[in-house]
Each structure stands twice: as C-alpha cells, then as structure tokens.
Design a protein around this motif. Structure first.
Motif, short mmCIF file in Angstrom:
data_model
loop_
_atom_site.label_atom_id
_atom_site.label_comp_id
_atom_site.label_asym_id
_atom_site.label_seq_id
_atom_site.Cartn_x
_atom_site.Cartn_y
_atom_site.Cartn_z
N GLY A 154 0.79 -1.23 0.00
CA GLY A 154 0.00 0.00 0.00
C GLY A 154 0.82 1.27 0.00
N HIS A 155 2.13 1.18 0.23
CA HIS A 155 2.98 2.37 0.21
C HIS A 155 3.52 2.55 -1.20
N PRO A 156 3.07 3.57 -1.93
CA PRO A 156 3.45 3.70 -3.34
C PRO A 156 4.88 4.20 -3.52
N ILE A 157 5.42 3.92 -4.70
CA ILE A 157 6.69 4.50 -5.10
C ILE A 157 6.43 5.43 -6.28
N SER A 158 7.50 6.05 -6.82
CA SER A 158 7.33 7.04 -7.88
C SER A 158 8.23 6.74 -9.07
N TRP A 159 8.14 7.62 -10.09
CA TRP A 159 8.99 7.51 -11.28
C TRP A 159 10.46 7.49 -10.91
N THR A 160 10.82 8.23 -9.88
CA THR A 160 12.23 8.30 -9.45
C THR A 160 12.78 6.91 -9.16
N GLU A 161 11.98 6.08 -8.52
CA GLU A 161 12.47 4.77 -8.09
C GLU A 161 12.79 3.84 -9.27
#
Length: 364
Positions: A296-303
């Motif tokens: 449930g904890h999202p990541i982003s494009w950076t990752e």
C-alpha cells in the motif's frame, strides 16, 4: 557519469540510493562527472559527491580507476561516447535512445558484444513494478495469445506557451523531437510485450513552428510477426497532459492496461468485462523488496532509476545478466530499427517492412 544534465541527476540518484538499499550490491565510488560548462560540471561534482569534474568526456573515459561508464549525453553523442567506453574495456549504461540511427546503434551493439563488456540501454519504464508485472503476466500466458498493443507517450512541453518565457521553469523539448525522443520508450514496451513488428506505417508533424524539435507529433500502426496489430503515437503538444506514457496489451483471454501517472496500478480486464485493479505495492511484487515491509505504500517515477541502477550494478559485478530484466544494446538497436522504419514510412507515406537480424552477431 558522462553528462551532468537532467538524466545525470536521475542516474546519479539511482546509483547512490541503490547502493544504500540493496545490501548485496558492491560498494559504489562516484569517480567523475562531466559537462560542457566547467563551472556547472564542478558544481555537479560537489553537489553529487563525485571526486572529479571534466569538460572533456574523452579524457574522462581514459582516466584511471574506472569500472563502468554511464552515458547521459545528448543523443547525437551516445554513439562516440559509448564506443570510447567500450574500447577502453568499461561496462556501459547508455540512456535511450541508444543512437540517432539504427546503423550507429548496430555498431554500438556489435562492438560491445565483441568486446564482451556489460552493456545496458536505459529504458527505465521496464523498472516500474506494475510494468514488470504486466510483462510477467503476458509471458506466463495469463491473457492468452497477444492480439493487439496500443501505446502512447503524450506531453505538452512543445506547446508555444512553454517557449522562451517558460524555458527557465520548463526546458524546451530536445531537438530529437517526438519520434526519437518519446518513441523509443513506448516502442521498447511494444517490442517487450508483443514481439517484433514486421511492417510499420507512420506519420509525423511539426505543429509548433517555433519549436527547435524536428517533429512534435507522430502516430503509426504496427503489424507484428505473431499476427498481432498495434497502434502507437507520441506528442509534445498534447494540451492538458503534462507527461503520460500508457499502454494496453490485449490477448485472447484478457487485457492489461498501465498509465504512468498511476505508476503503481495495473488494470487486468477479462473477456467478461470484469476489471481488476492490481495495486502493485506488495513486498513480493517486482522490485518492491527494496522498499517497504507493508503493501500500500506507493513509489514514484524516481524509483525506476534506482531499480535500473541496482540491476546494472549487479550485472557489472557478475551477479546477473542485463537481459534478465533489462534492455541491452541489442534491444536498443532493435528499437532503433523500428524508429528508422517509422521515420521512413512518415516520409514516404507508404508501409515500410523491417528486416530483423538473427540473435547474436549479425549483418544488418
């Protein structure tokens, strides 16, 4: 790091954070970074903790102590810089597109293969967990035989309102244009998910006459070797869309859809029009073991750049191969073949066939 612009920052962040989060990785030393402006190169070295700053990337590549070179220069310099690094015996990560032309990309692939060095092309969307899950589901036969691939990459940075007065905030689009600048991202996904196209049709236009880009819109159709059909388009003048890469891959038993603004989500549609939203944030999902212990904890494009850097470092250390989950220079060359064919189709207005090489060293 050969280049200190936007991608130099993204790749440096990836290398730095990957080495912190993945305990199996070897230690990473940031030896040098280069840029055309000596003051900016020095500031980049200080900010990102590189030991040295160069304005001559040739001297940088020839300096002592290097194991790997990361090429993030403008596209027209990918070919000479990567070849210099390969000939010096270094592993190479090169940003997409691999080269301006398929002929240059082919030379890069052949030279790297003959030198037996690690070579990787930076298609970072392959490292979004939901995109990797889509690939795995396609490969497992979850949606059956592939019937269609539909993809697009839309931006609005080529619109006139982003010219001149806005350049300090939003840099103008690169001279690569829409086909060479945006096309490789979505075409790599088409190749990865649907296989090789055998014939393409295309059109391209320059809709903002004040832009430095050679084109700011392209569209086309693909006929795949498998019998699947495809549509693809890209635009830097898509008003109302800041940046959105998306695809739908359709099979005989369902479809999968992904959109970059909702990077953690994958839609799975079955033939009965039942849609399931998969939240790709579980620790067991692709790449997510690097992150949080609870879903449930999202990541982003950076990752995606962190995942990419981790894979590259493992390949350099001999812990895996590039092709296990990434694109190498052969993949970059195959993408360049499609770009060249689409450019030719756009010029002629006629369907353009593609001649694919055999695997391994081959004659184009």
């Amino acid at each position: 790091m050969v280049g200190n612009g936007f991608m130099g920052r993204a790749h440096t962040l990836g290398l730095t954070v990957a080495s912190l989060l993945a305990p199996d990785l070897p230690p990473v030393q940031l030896l040098s970074i280069s840029g055309r402006d000596s003051n900016k190169a020095r500031r980049s070295a200080d900010q990102y903790r590189y030991r040295e700053a160069f304005t001559d990337w040739r001297a940088q590549i020839d300096s002592a102590g290097l194991t790997a070179v990361d090429v993030v220069l403008p596209t027209e310099l990918h070919h000479p810089a990567a070849l210099a690094a390969i000939r010096a015996g270094h592993a190479v990560l090169c940003e997409k597109p691999l080269a301006v032309t398929a002929a240059d990309a082919y030379e890069m692939w052949q030279t790297a293969a003959a030198a037996d060095v690690v070579h990787m092309c930076g298609f970072n969307f392959r490292f979004a967990p939901a995109v990797r899950l889509a690939h795995d589901l396609v490969a497992s036969g979850e949606i059956g035989q592939i019937l269609a691939f539909d993809g697009s990459f839309l931006e609005s940075l080529g619109l006139p309102e982003y010219d001149a007065d806005s350049a300090a905030v939003w840099p103008p689009p690169p001279q690569d244009g829409a086909l060479l600048g945006l096309g490789p991202h979505i075409l790599d996904l088409a190749l990865w998910l649907a296989g090789e196209p055998t014939v393409v049709q295309a059109q391209s236009k320059k809709l903002n006459p004040s832009s430095a880009a050679r084109d700011d819109f392209f569209g086309g159709t693909l006929q795949f070797r498998s019998g699947a059909q495809g549509t693809i388009r890209g635009s830097r003048v898509a008003g109302g869309v800041t940046s959105e890469c998306s695809f739908t891959v359709t099979g005989t038993r369902g479809a999968l859809r992904w959109e970059s603004p909702r990077l953690n989500e994958l839609w799975h549609i079955t033939p009965g029009h039942r849609s399931t939203l998969i939240e790709v944030t579980r620790p067991t999902d692709p790449f997510m073991s690097m992150w949080w212990p609870e879903p449930g904890h999202p990541i982003s494009w950076t990752e995606t750049f962190i995942h990419q850097a981790a894979h590259f470092l493992r390949a350099v250390a001999g812990m895996t191969t590039v092709r296990e989950s990434a694109a190498d220079f052969e993949d970059g060359y195959r993408c360049a073949l499609v770009i060249d064919a689409m450019a030719a189709a756009a010029r002629s207005g006629q369907p353009t066939p593609l001649a694919w090489p055999a695997a391994g060293l081959a004659t184009p």
